[in-house]
Enzyme design. Sequence first.
Site, PDB file in Angstrom:
ATOM      1  N   SER A  24      62.687 -62.892-104.543  1.00  0.00           N
ATOM      2  CA  SER A  24      62.957 -64.395-104.537  1.00  0.00           C
ATOM      3  C   SER A  24      63.063 -65.027-105.981  1.00  0.00           C
ATOM      4  O   SER A  24      63.581 -65.932-106.139  1.00  0.00           O
ATOM      5  CB  SER A  24      61.821 -65.221-104.039  1.00  0.00           C
ATOM      6  OG  SER A  24      60.709 -64.912-104.445  1.00  0.00           O
ATOM      7  N   LYS A  25      62.725 -64.047-106.951  1.00  0.00           N
ATOM      8  CA  LYS A  25      63.136 -64.483-108.197  1.00  0.00           C
ATOM      9  C   LYS A  25      64.535 -64.541-108.773  1.00  0.00           C
ATOM     10  O   LYS A  25      65.212 -64.197-108.094  1.00  0.00           O
ATOM     11  CB  LYS A  25      62.117 -63.497-109.388  1.00  0.00           C
ATOM     12  CG  LYS A  25      60.786 -63.706-109.163  1.00  0.00           C
ATOM     13  CD  LYS A  25      60.185 -64.800-109.236  1.00  0.00           C
ATOM     14  CE  LYS A  25      58.382 -64.450-109.498  1.00  0.00           C
ATOM     15  NZ  LYS A  25      58.033 -64.586-108.193  1.00  0.00           N
ATOM     16  N   PRO A  26      64.864 -65.235-109.897  1.00  0.00           N
ATOM     17  CA  PRO A  26      65.999 -65.638-110.238  1.00  0.00           C
ATOM     18  C   PRO A  26      66.884 -64.141-110.567  1.00  0.00           C
ATOM     19  O   PRO A  26      68.009 -64.282-110.200  1.00  0.00           O
ATOM     20  CB  PRO A  26      65.934 -66.145-111.846  1.00  0.00           C
ATOM     21  CG  PRO A  26      64.555 -66.819-111.624  1.00  0.00           C
ATOM     22  CD  PRO A  26      63.925 -66.139-110.617  1.00  0.00           C
TER      23      PRO A  26
END
Length: 378
Positions: free
Chosen positions: A183-185
């Site tokens: 879910s991180k950039p």
Amino acid sequence: MQFIDLKRQYAALKPAIDARIQRVLDHGQYIMGPEVAELEAALAAFTGRKHAITVASGTEALLIALMALGVQAGDEVITTPFTFVATAEVIVLLGATPVFVDIEPDTCNLDVRQVEARITPRTKAILPVSLYGQVPDMDELLALAARHGLPVVEDAAQSFGARYQGRPSGSFGAFGCTSFFPSKPLGCYGDGGALFTDDDALAQAAREIRVHGQSRRYHHSRLGVGGRMDTLQCAIVLAKLDRFAWELERRQTLGARYTALLSATGLPQTGQLGLPTVRPDRDCVWAQYTVRIPSTRGPGREAVQAALQAQGIPTAVHYPVPLHHQPAYAALCCPECCPESLRAGREVMSLPMGPDLTEEEQGRVVEALRGCLEEAHA
């Protein structure tokens, strides 16, 4: 609607990701295969750092950074309580003590003005968190750390791709650390992370620590961990890098559009809704677009979340209970300290966000949020 639509992202990148995965399956080097070095070179170029070291997770990145800096039992590390638990967890795992400093109410980042008062002879490092995608006041923090001879480790798990005064997140301090959690950039399809440094000795220490402290095969020159990033995960991040510049631009466009649309509702002006602040000398990659729902001016966050969920709109809370109120860490700090962290924990709510969010979906979120807050206020 998805909170973060990774399926939509994969559909756009499917040929590149599938080809990268197939290449690893063909050569069979699942541990420390050629994609590891390839990704490290790309990440070093992206951050402008001399060294990038991939590791098994963002948590391992923080742990290895502190180990390389010599943090040990009896030391103190200054950090924020308003963060994911890994930030303080790694400090405690090394026998050191996290010293919590409160946050700024508008950015939710570490309040650098409060740091110096918490420095003691036992302070070994300062660990700020670039929360929600925005880098904190690094110039002030680095100057303060330099005066006291302390290293800074930037927890950039949520801000990879952001810039502060023209410099990329991860390029500050002795180490920058990031996470490639999905879910991180910039995410992989499992766990992964990286450290960034310009110091040759620290880079060598980090590389040895991630392979059980080995300086060469079966020669263990220091304590270490099993901290390597899998070749398959490196391959996935390499495929995603080709689209990353577009994703960053899209995130910033959507973040600015959220702010404009929500401001136009009039809710911030009535005090029913708090909007995030981005300082003028930096940008934000909006790992989360996080608003505030003051419980004194409306139905309260839980009621708002339930009303949105009933309309098919997911939300999340990052983070409901600051670390100094968590059972495992409560003894490290008085309950009354860090009041802004406590208030944020009661009020913050993250809206659906990601580069593949559409304007139509974003409009639905805004209208639904406006509707439930206006109805409660009527």
